[in-house]
Design a protein around this motif. Structure first.
Motif, PDB file in Angstrom:
ATOM      1  N   PHE A 155     -64.407  36.828  17.628  1.00 47.37           N
ATOM      2  CA  PHE A 155     -63.332  36.155  17.870  1.00 47.37           C
ATOM      3  C   PHE A 155     -62.584  35.746  16.625  1.00 47.37           C
ATOM      4  N   LYS A 156     -63.465  35.415  15.741  1.00 48.25           N
ATOM      5  CA  LYS A 156     -63.096  35.129  14.395  1.00 48.25           C
ATOM      6  C   LYS A 156     -62.368  36.221  13.607  1.00 48.25           C
ATOM      7  N   MET A 157     -62.889  37.238  13.948  1.00 45.10           N
ATOM      8  CA  MET A 157     -62.469  38.486  12.983  1.00 45.10           C
ATOM      9  C   MET A 157     -61.185  38.862  13.642  1.00 45.10           C
ATOM     10  N   LEU A 158     -60.930  38.868  14.985  1.00 47.95           N
ATOM     11  CA  LEU A 158     -59.778  39.415  15.682  1.00 47.95           C
ATOM     12  C   LEU A 158     -58.503  38.324  15.505  1.00 47.95           C
ATOM     13  N   SER A 159     -58.839  37.053  15.584  1.00 47.13           N
ATOM     14  CA  SER A 159     -57.784  36.301  15.632  1.00 47.13           C
ATOM     15  C   SER A 159     -56.621  36.215  14.643  1.00 47.13           C
ATOM     16  N   PRO A 160     -57.354  36.476  13.280  1.00 45.68           N
ATOM     17  CA  PRO A 160     -56.264  36.419  12.271  1.00 45.68           C
ATOM     18  C   PRO A 160     -55.358  37.856  12.402  1.00 45.68           C
ATOM     19  N   LEU A 161     -55.992  38.601  12.867  1.00 44.89           N
ATOM     20  CA  LEU A 161     -55.105  40.136  13.193  1.00 44.89           C
ATOM     21  C   LEU A 161     -54.299  40.061  14.061  1.00 44.89           C
ATOM     22  N   GLY A 162     -54.317  38.915  14.950  1.00 47.40           N
ATOM     23  CA  GLY A 162     -53.546  38.997  16.005  1.00 47.40           C
ATOM     24  C   GLY A 162     -53.923  39.717  17.117  1.00 47.40           C
ATOM     25  N   LEU A 163     -55.254  39.926  17.241  1.00 46.49           N
ATOM     26  CA  LEU A 163     -55.547  40.805  18.264  1.00 46.49           C
ATOM     27  C   LEU A 163     -56.299  40.185  19.338  1.00 46.49           C
ATOM     28  N   THR A 164     -56.394  38.736  19.358  1.00 45.78           N
ATOM     29  CA  THR A 164     -56.852  38.218  20.639  1.00 45.78           C
ATOM     30  C   THR A 164     -55.648  38.295  21.454  1.00 45.78           C
ATOM     31  N   ASN A 165     -56.073  37.975  22.768  1.00 43.61           N
ATOM     32  CA  ASN A 165     -54.989  38.061  23.850  1.00 43.61           C
ATOM     33  C   ASN A 165     -54.224  39.172  23.743  1.00 43.61           C
ATOM     34  N   SER A 166     -54.572  40.349  23.267  1.00 41.65           N
ATOM     35  CA  SER A 166     -54.082  41.635  23.206  1.00 41.65           C
ATOM     36  C   SER A 166     -54.919  42.850  24.057  1.00 41.65           C
ATOM     37  N   LEU A 167     -54.301  43.633  24.658  1.00 46.88           N
ATOM     38  CA  LEU A 167     -55.042  44.667  25.352  1.00 46.88           C
ATOM     39  C   LEU A 167     -55.448  45.598  24.019  1.00 46.88           C
ATOM     40  N   THR A 168     -55.171  45.816  23.042  1.00 47.13           N
ATOM     41  CA  THR A 168     -55.462  46.711  21.777  1.00 47.13           C
ATOM     42  C   THR A 168     -56.775  45.943  21.398  1.00 47.13           C
ATOM     43  N   GLY A 169     -56.928  44.799  21.223  1.00 47.11           N
ATOM     44  CA  GLY A 169     -57.881  43.968  20.770  1.00 47.11           C
ATOM     45  C   GLY A 169     -59.297  44.373  21.826  1.00 47.11           C
ATOM     46  N   LEU A 170     -58.980  44.142  22.951  1.00 49.23           N
ATOM     47  CA  LEU A 170     -59.906  44.636  23.945  1.00 49.23           C
ATOM     48  C   LEU A 170     -60.655  46.275  23.906  1.00 49.23           C
ATOM     49  N   VAL A 171     -59.564  46.917  23.876  1.00 49.29           N
ATOM     50  CA  VAL A 171     -59.802  48.427  23.647  1.00 49.29           C
ATOM     51  C   VAL A 171     -60.658  48.663  22.226  1.00 49.29           C
ATOM     52  N   ILE A 172     -60.445  48.043  21.398  1.00 46.73           N
ATOM     53  CA  ILE A 172     -61.067  48.059  19.934  1.00 46.73           C
ATOM     54  C   ILE A 172     -62.550  47.593  20.257  1.00 46.73           C
ATOM     55  N   VAL A 173     -62.554  46.424  20.757  1.00 42.86           N
ATOM     56  CA  VAL A 173     -63.992  45.889  20.886  1.00 42.86           C
ATOM     57  C   VAL A 173     -64.762  46.783  21.910  1.00 42.86           C
ATOM     58  N   TYR A 174     -64.244  47.191  23.057  1.00 43.68           N
ATOM     59  CA  TYR A 174     -65.027  47.923  24.145  1.00 43.68           C
ATOM     60  C   TYR A 174     -65.626  49.390  23.192  1.00 43.68           C
ATOM     61  N   SER A 175     -64.536  49.792  22.511  1.00 46.90           N
ATOM     62  CA  SER A 175     -64.897  51.201  21.810  1.00 46.90           C
ATOM     63  C   SER A 175     -66.020  51.022  20.939  1.00 46.90           C
ATOM     64  N   ALA A 176     -65.914  49.930  20.127  1.00 47.44           N
ATOM     65  CA  ALA A 176     -67.144  49.807  19.133  1.00 47.44           C
ATOM     66  C   ALA A 176     -68.434  49.521  19.852  1.00 47.44           C
ATOM     67  N   PHE A 177     -68.303  48.863  21.137  1.00 52.60           N
ATOM     68  CA  PHE A 177     -69.683  48.715  21.547  1.00 52.60           C
ATOM     69  C   PHE A 177     -69.977  49.999  22.429  1.00 52.60           C
ATOM     70  N   ASN A 178     -69.049  50.848  22.935  1.00 53.34           N
ATOM     71  CA  ASN A 178     -69.453  51.892  23.563  1.00 53.34           C
ATOM     72  C   ASN A 178     -70.049  53.417  22.937  1.00 53.34           C
ATOM     73  N   VAL A 179     -69.400  53.308  21.603  1.00 52.37           N
ATOM     74  CA  VAL A 179     -69.569  54.520  20.644  1.00 52.37           C
ATOM     75  C   VAL A 179     -70.883  54.721  20.371  1.00 52.37           C
ATOM     76  N   PRO A 180     -71.730  53.862  20.386  1.00 53.53           N
ATOM     77  CA  PRO A 180     -73.194  54.324  19.992  1.00 53.53           C
ATOM     78  C   PRO A 180     -73.952  55.022  21.087  1.00 53.53           C
ATOM     79  N   PHE A 181     -73.913  54.507  22.224  1.00 56.33           N
ATOM     80  CA  PHE A 181     -74.409  54.970  23.343  1.00 56.33           C
ATOM     81  C   PHE A 181     -73.838  56.291  23.702  1.00 56.33           C
ATOM     82  N   ALA A 182     -72.495  56.390  23.794  1.00 52.19           N
ATOM     83  CA  ALA A 182     -71.846  57.398  24.104  1.00 52.19           C
ATOM     84  C   ALA A 182     -72.320  58.614  23.002  1.00 52.19           C
ATOM     85  N   THR A 183     -72.365  58.203  21.990  1.00 48.09           N
ATOM     86  CA  THR A 183     -72.757  59.201  20.782  1.00 48.09           C
ATOM     87  C   THR A 183     -74.146  60.075  21.106  1.00 48.09           C
TER      88      THR A 183
END
Ligand SMILES: Nc1ncnc2c1ncn2[C@@H]1O[C@H](COP(=O)(O)OP(=O)(O)OP(=O)(O)O)[C@@H](O)[C@H]1O
Ligand SMILES: [Mg+2]
Lengths: 352, 277
Positions: free
Chosen positions: B127-155
């Protein structure tokens, strides 16, 4: 078509040295067969020529041009894999035309070249099938077709027939020979099969432990093997070896005292440790011979008969076409004709 | 001999049926509650099917709640995450399967490590990282976070699929005149379609049902995803089960459609016939 020069080529996988300084000049449209025991580095050498493995040291040139750093796609070489490696999601025609399509050859030309190659290999009725709907022999043909379709500078074959049954292998062997006579393409062929090596090769390269042991015409290797390894590797059943000591007047004395006369060899000292070699088909069974060997086992192969004999405890084999041998008693008189004897020195090298 | 074989087959079928019944029962209950009129929900006791059914919950959810927005948001987030993750995982899985490079061991270890943290620990820093980037409360932010968490297993998933494709195939392609990338795109990728379908499906469903980050990073209805939306049926004093279940049933539809679409690739073995086996 092209010539290939391999000079002082070495290969290591990490700390493991696999090839140690291979030298080989292959002339335009020559058919070279690489033979050697499993793990001696045949495939590795072939893959280095194809560009699939890096060259640790030395130089490989095609048509006088150094290719060490050239990507496989720029070498204009075709390879037939032991596993065939057909593209499973493409039809036979697409498999064969893939290289031409990558080269952006004109459509009409591709169609002509593919149907031409297909006709040569009898693949015409199978063109629209996927590889999984083909038999092993048909897949093998497609793999060949994929190689010949674009008329590359050279062909590399890595045990292309080893997955086929004996009869089909014989048939494909003859076809490969015809194809080579037809296309005159420079070819390097790896095999375990003696007959393939003998029948196909202009020259055989015998390898062992990452070192070339002998290069020569098939009959050269057969008649004048350069060392014990080649002598034992080429020919089936394998050459018999008997250890003994050299006597200068022209004989080899076996441990039991038996003297076997041989033509005198210049660079052997009196009493030198030697190995005597004779091929099973060259041992003569002659009634008047003073030397008698005990019969241990008789193996009829249909074509001929293999006798397992023992000469005062030293085992050796005889191959004969004479059916009379089936009735051989407990002892047979044998002779070692001196024109067929090979003598190897203590290092295992041929002594003449 | 015959009788015992029939018995065995019967027992086998029965076991499968029992398994299916257990697995599908919650879904059945979801459906049942979603068509039960509110009045009957508590008055009828536990019954397998209500005496009267109604679609009023569905009507309400579709027409009068913010559910369509949640639904759309979830589709966007899950779809984008699935696509982004699958592309990244295909490339990195291929690299892990085919190339040998010095840091490979450490990269794999690092990726495994990321899978070991309880996600709750990471909410605050993210939250602390995304908030200054304006990525909280945004779908893009969610996509980024979900992607980051799913890439290792998917790899890892994609790597195992690439490992199953013989190396000879791309070597043949390279000798035929392809670069390694062209061989990857034209020969290997088409053969990995089942793997890609599986990865897409896995990531899509993971993102579709994710609640923790959606709850923490999003406030307000505009960017809320459907699992967050479901919670809005829970008010301080009561839970509107009928509407909640109706929303749940609707939420199942895209996941079902998605799997229907990819199941063709999941079950087929495309590499048959590549090499003599
Ligand atoms: N990628 C590799 N990494 C490490 N060692 C390798 C690698 N590829 C081959 N080798 C080793 O190199 C040696 C030669 O292998 P190669 O495949 O060339 O043998 P070969 O003569 O073709 O044998 P075969 O007749 O069984 O096919 C073997 O000892 C093998 O273990
Ligand atoms: Mg090999």
């Amino acid at each position: 078509m092209a010539s290939i020069e391999i000079s002082a080529v070495a290969k290591s996988f990490g700390p493991f040295a696999v090839l140690h300084g291979i030298d080989l000049d292959i002339a335009d449209s020559e058919f070279i067969v690489l033979v050697g025991p499993s793990g001696c580095g045949k495939s590795t050498l072939l893959r280095m020529i194809a560009g699939l493995e890096s060259v640790t040291a030395g130089e490989i040139s095609i048509d006088g041009r150094r290719v060490n750093e050239l990507a496989p796609k720029d070498r204009d070489i075709a390879m037939v894999f032991q596993s065939y490696a057909l593209y499973p999601h493409m039809s036979v025609a697409d498999n064969m035309s893939y290289s031409l399509r990558l080269r952006k050859t004109a459509k009409e030309k591709i169609a002509a070249m593919v149907s031409d190659a297909g006709a040569k290999l009898g693949l015409a009725p199978l063109m629209e099938r996927r590889p999984k709907a083909l038999s092993g022999g048909q897949r093998q043909r497609v793999a060949m077709g994929r190689a010949i379709v674009r008329q590359p500078k050279a062909f590399l074959f890595d045990e292309p027939l080893s997955n086929l049954d004996a009869r089909l292998r014989e048939q494909m062997r003859a076809e490969i020979k015809k194809l080579h006579a037809d296309l005159g393409a420079t070819s390097i062929y790896v095999t375990h099969d003696q007959i393939e090596a003998m029948t196909l090769a202009d020259r055989i390269v015998a390898m062992h432990g990452g070192v070339v042991q002998q290069v020569g015409a098939p009959l050269d290797l057969y008649d004048r093997p350069a060392n014990l390894f080649v002598a034992g590797f080429i020919g089936s059943p394998a050459m018999n070896f008997l250890d003994g000591r050299y006597a200068r007047e022209g004989a080899v004395v076996l441990p039991d005292g038996t003297r076997i006369p041989v033509a005198p060899r210049e660079n052997l000292a009196e009493g030198a440790q030697v190995t005597l070699g004779i091929r099973p088909e060259h041992v003569a069974i002659v009634p008047e011979s003073p030397m008698e060997a005990a019969v241990e086992l008789i193996e009829p192969t249909g074509f001929g008969i293999i006798l397992h004999l023992s000469l005062h405890g030293l085992p050796f084999k005889v191959f004969t076409l004479d059916r009379e041998a089936l009735k051989a008693g407990p002892k047979v008189p044998v002779a070692f004709p001196s024109q067929h004897l090979h003598v190897f020195d203590a290092e295992g090298n041929r002594a003449d | 001999m015959r009788a015992s074989k029939i018995l065995l087959t019967g027992a086998h079928r029965l076991a499968i049926l029992a398994y299916i019944a257990v697995a599908l029962f919650p879904l059945y209950w979801l459906l049942k509650v979603s068509v039960t009129p509110n009045r009957l929900l508590y008055s009828e006791g536990v019954r397998m099917w209500p005496s009267r059914t109604t679609f009023e919950h569905f009507e309400f959810v579709v027409a009068h709640s913010a559910f369509p927005t949640f639904f759309k948001n979830s589709l966007i987030v899950s779809g984008s995450t699935a696509v982004v993750v699958t592309i990244l995982a295909a490339l990195s899985g291929y690299a892990l399967s085919r190339f040998s490079f010095r840091a490979k061991y450490w990269i794999v270890a690092l990726m495994l490590l990321t899978q070991m943290f309880p996600l709750v620990m990471l909410v605050a820093p993210i939250f602390k990282m995304l908030s200054p980037l304006g990525l909280t409360n945004s779908l893009t932010g969610l996509v980024i976070v979900y992607s980051a968490f799913n890439v290792p297993f998917a790899t890892f998933l994609m790597q195992s699929f690439f490992d199953g494709i013989p190396k000879d195939l791309e070597e043949a392609a390279m000798i035929d005149g392809a670069t390694q990338f062209v061989a990857f795109r034209q020969i290997i990728l088409p053969l990995t379609l089942p793997g890609i379908a599986a990865t897409l499906g896995f990531v899509f469903t993971a993102a579709w049902s994710e609640l923790l980050f959606a709850l923490m990073l999003i406030s307000g209805n505009d960017a809320a995803t459907f699992p967050v939306g479901l919670l809005s049926f829970v008010s301080k004093f009561s839970v509107d089960f009928g509407q909640m279940m109706a929303a749940g049933v609707l939420a199942l539809i895209p996941a079902c459609l998605f799997f229907l679409m990819i199941q063709r690739y999941l079950v087929q073995g495309l590499t048959a016939g590549a090499v003599k086996g």
